[in-house]
Design an enzyme around this catalytic site. Structure first.
Site, PDB file in Angstrom:
ATOM      1  N   GLY A  42       0.825  -1.197   0.000  1.00 55.83           N
ATOM      2  CA  GLY A  42       0.000   0.000   0.000  1.00 55.83           C
ATOM      3  C   GLY A  42       0.862   1.250   0.000  1.00 55.83           C
ATOM      4  N   SER A  43       0.335   2.313   0.562  1.00 55.10           N
ATOM      5  CA  SER A  43       0.970   3.627   0.441  1.00 55.10           C
ATOM      6  C   SER A  43       2.260   3.797   1.227  1.00 55.10           C
ATOM      7  CB  SER A  43      -0.021   4.719   0.858  1.00 55.10           C
ATOM      8  OG  SER A  43      -1.106   4.774  -0.047  1.00 55.10           O
ATOM      9  N   VAL A  44       2.627   2.822   2.095  1.00 56.63           N
ATOM     10  CA  VAL A  44       3.910   2.967   2.789  1.00 56.63           C
ATOM     11  C   VAL A  44       5.085   2.813   1.822  1.00 56.63           C
ATOM     12  CG1 VAL A  44       3.096   2.322   5.078  1.00 56.63           C
ATOM     13  CG2 VAL A  44       3.845   0.530   3.499  1.00 56.63           C
ATOM     14  N   LYS A 100       5.253   4.659  -0.844  1.00 59.09           N
ATOM     15  CA  LYS A 100       5.373   5.953  -1.530  1.00 59.09           C
ATOM     16  C   LYS A 100       6.668   6.704  -1.219  1.00 59.09           C
ATOM     17  CE  LYS A 100       0.407   6.551  -2.247  1.00 59.09           C
ATOM     18  NZ  LYS A 100      -0.845   7.172  -1.769  1.00 59.09           N
TER      19      LYS A 100
END
Length: 670
Positions: A413-415, A417
């Protein structure tokens, strides 16, 4: 006279010819010993003289040898039979008797054994059927047995090494247990009822108790062990001792003080089974031994278990034992981890039985402080519990407490980014302060995407730069930048962070993967991967390692698990500049103060990090469960970096992983 001499010459020639056709005694012995080397015992008894057969039956001679060699785990058996000279052979055939020296060497459970012996062979049979036969005696097995006596074998089990945390607190130790058993003759008039009581208390069936008590070695006055229990089970112990015939012994056994909190990390031991004995080297284990199962107990089995001591000797009545071979016991070695059991337990407690996993490392040294999987099980209960269906209940549990989640990979997921940002910063496609216009909540890169669109959770006022994109966790920004830099550049960037290569870690953690094919040639897949969806999968420990880059001037550290490993090893050097690393850490702080990680402000000290949500759905229309991520650290101390994933969350206003991580940090710093 001439005629008589001629006849004598013919006889000599005939005798010589006859000798040439016959098997030499040393060759006959060579044939016998070769079959022993090959463990081909069939027919060996036929090589013995009638006198030897009268003295020793097949069970007392060749088959006895076979059984002794099996009991001693004999390997590398070798016989060297000495050749006889021509004169010795002539004498042997003339006297129909020969003494042939030979040398024996072998490896046994007590170490190497060598000895010299002499075989007496006799030429027996009628003319053409003559052959050499061995006047066998027990000295052929071991020379020390030549004068009789019984072979004795004793072994000393090694003490299993302990598993310790960084502060020498045991995670797996050899502690005191109560071995519960019965003396059959003391069960009293209500023997059957008493057996039912003890079976019920120990979680056994009455049938299994009766089967144990009916073993051939059991007598009325002997202690018959049934099960072992922990010494802290006071009520259970008192109930058992109140039953006629039930008693106990104090024994040493494996105990796991960390219980559920460290079960997946440490593992447990179990009884060696038939399958193990088939797969393991002969002589290493017996049916009564224990072996590591799962976790560190299995990983470091060879180091922890040590090596048995053994002695082989001959007992002779009225005399001292004669030593044949002796190997001292080698106790197992301890394994000390960088893990801090206090941190491990506090993290585990905050999961409160909910599924997920967490890794905690020291970002300045790479040392692993905790490896947690939830839910879990108590290995002490697995070994010494009294539940009749312990494993069955675990397997039926829909949360799957047997699954080791920290040793698995998931969509990050967004970790991911900050890693995508670092890749772009390094290759020049992203720069702090340079924004792009993004309109609305969805974005598609044209007709070749079909109906697929990337979505974001909030709109922006004005151009979006990487700082704003990290704070608000803007999927569209990272998707657009990944498409802009192209598949090759983004894949190269992920690989520079170790994705797609072997993960350098003591514990067997699966390697992170970019995609099922290893590339991102599909543009939609490329876009989705940039914000942690697609087919990208990573472990919590690998994600934690990537964030060390931002706290170590652009260098990514190698995570370690053992205290004797070198600290602060750089795994990937100069991934970004020190300035770029500082910019990202500034953004990670703003994620908490201004963005998606505001729940972390509940702590009375500053926290930095990145939130993430990995959607668990098959199509863009689905609204299934999610995995909630948070990778963060105390902003000022920077002495622990936590990578945490809460599994199967759904429709939460506040990211569950952030709340749990914040509670963990509060517990650690209170």
């Amino acid at each position: 006279m001439f005629k008589r001499l001629l006849m004598f010459g013919v006889m000599v020639i005939l005798l010589a010819a006859c000798s040439d056709d016959q098997v030499a005694p040393n060759d006959r012995l060579e044939d016998f010993t070769s079959k022993m080397e090959e463990e081909n015992y069939e027919g060996l008894y036929d090589y013995l003289t009638p006198e030897a057969k009268d003295t020793y039956s097949e069970e007392d001679s060749t088959l006895r040898t076979k059984n002794i060699y099996a009991d001693l785990n004999v390997t590398d058996l070798s016989f060297e039979v000495e050749s006889l000279s021509e004169d010795a052979l002539d004498t042997a055939f003339e006297e129909k008797s020969a003494f042939v020296p030979f040398h024996v060497s072998m490896e046994t459970l007590a170490g190497p054994i060598e000895f010299d012996y002499e075989a007496n062979l006799k030429l027996l049979g009628e003319e053409d059927e003559e052959n050499w036969y061995i006047d066998w005696n027990p000295g052929f097995i071991f020379s020390e047995l030549a004068d009789g006596g019984d072979l004795g074998i004793s072994s000393t089990p090694p003490k299993r090494g302990e598993i310790l945390d960084r502060n020498n607190i045991p995670l797996a130790m050899n502690g005191e247990l109560y071995q519960i058993g019965v003396v059959p003759g003391e069960l009293g008039e209500n023997a059957e009822a008493n057996k039912e009581k003890v079976a019920d208390l120990l979680g056994l069936s009455v049938e299994s108790v009766n089967e144990t008590l009916n073993a051939s070695w059991v007598t009325e006055d002997v202690f018959v062990p049934l099960a072992s229990i922990m010494t802290d089970k006071n009520e259970l112990f008192q109930d058992l001792m109140a039953i006629d015939g039930v008693t106990y012994r104090e024994i040493t056994g494996r105990i796991y003080p960390g219980e559920e909190a460290s079960a997946h990390l440490v593992g447990y031991i179990r009884n060696v089974n038939a399958e193990d004995l088939e797969e393991l080297d002969p002589g290493e284990y017996s049916a009564n031994d224990k072996i590591g199962s799962r976790g560190l107990e299995s990983l470091y089995e060879e180091k922890l278990r040590g090596k048995k001591g053994a002695t082989i000797y001959v007992e002779q009545e009225g005399q001292d034992d004669v030593l044949i071979a002796e190997k001292p016991v080698e106790h197992g070695e301890n394994v000390q981890l960088t893990i801090d059991i206090n941190i491990q337990e506090k993290i585990f407690e905050q999961f409160d039985g909910n599924p997920g996993n967490a890794t905690a490392i020291n970002p300045s040294t790479g040392e692993t402080m905790a490896l947690v999987s939830s839910p879990s099980f108590d290995p002490n209960e697995a070994l010494y519990g009294t539940s009749e269906n312990f494993w069955g209940a675990l397997e039926e549990n829909e949360l799957n407490p047997v699954l080791n989640r920290f040793s698995a990979t998931f969509a990050p997921g967004s970790v991911i980014k900050p890693v995508t940002a670092a890749i772009g910063l390094e290759n020049g496609s992203i720069a702090y302060g340079e924004g792009i216009e993004i309109n609305g909540l969805t974005w598609s890169n044209g007709e070749n995407w079909g109906d697929y669109e990337v979505t974001r959770v909030s709109t922006s006022n004005g151009p979006v730069d990487v700082d704003d994109a990290l704070i608000r966790s803007d999927n569209i920004f990272f998707a657009m930048k990944a498409v802009e830099m192209g598949s090759d550049a983004y894949v190269d960037g992920l690989q520079s962070f170790g994705v797609g290569e072997e993960f350098p870690y003591e514990y067997p953690v699966p390697d992170s993967t970019i995609s099922s094919s290893g590339d991102l040639n599909d543009e939609v897949l490329l876009a989705n991967s940039s914000y942690g969806q697609g087919e990208l999968e990573m472990s919590a420990i690998h994600l934690a390692s990537t964030y060390t880059t931002f706290l170590n001037k652009g260098n990514m550290l190698k995570p370690t698990l053992l205290v004797n490993e070198e600290k602060s090893q750089v795994w990937k050097e100069n991934l970004i500049t020190e300035e770029q690393a500082n910019n990202i850490t500034d953004s990670l702080r703003k994620v908490v103060t201004e963005g998606t990680g505001k729940a972390a402000q509940e702590a009375d000290f500053p926290i930095s990090g990145k939130t993430g949500t990995a959607e668990l759905k098959l199509t863009s229309e689905d609204s299934g469960d999610e995995n909630s991520w948070f990778v963060g650290y105390p902003t000022e101390e920077q002495d622990i970096l936590l990578s945490i994933m809460m599994e199967g969350t759904k429709n939460h206003d506040r990211p569950p992983a952030v709340e749990v991580a914040t509670d963990i940090f509060i517990k650690l710093y209170e």
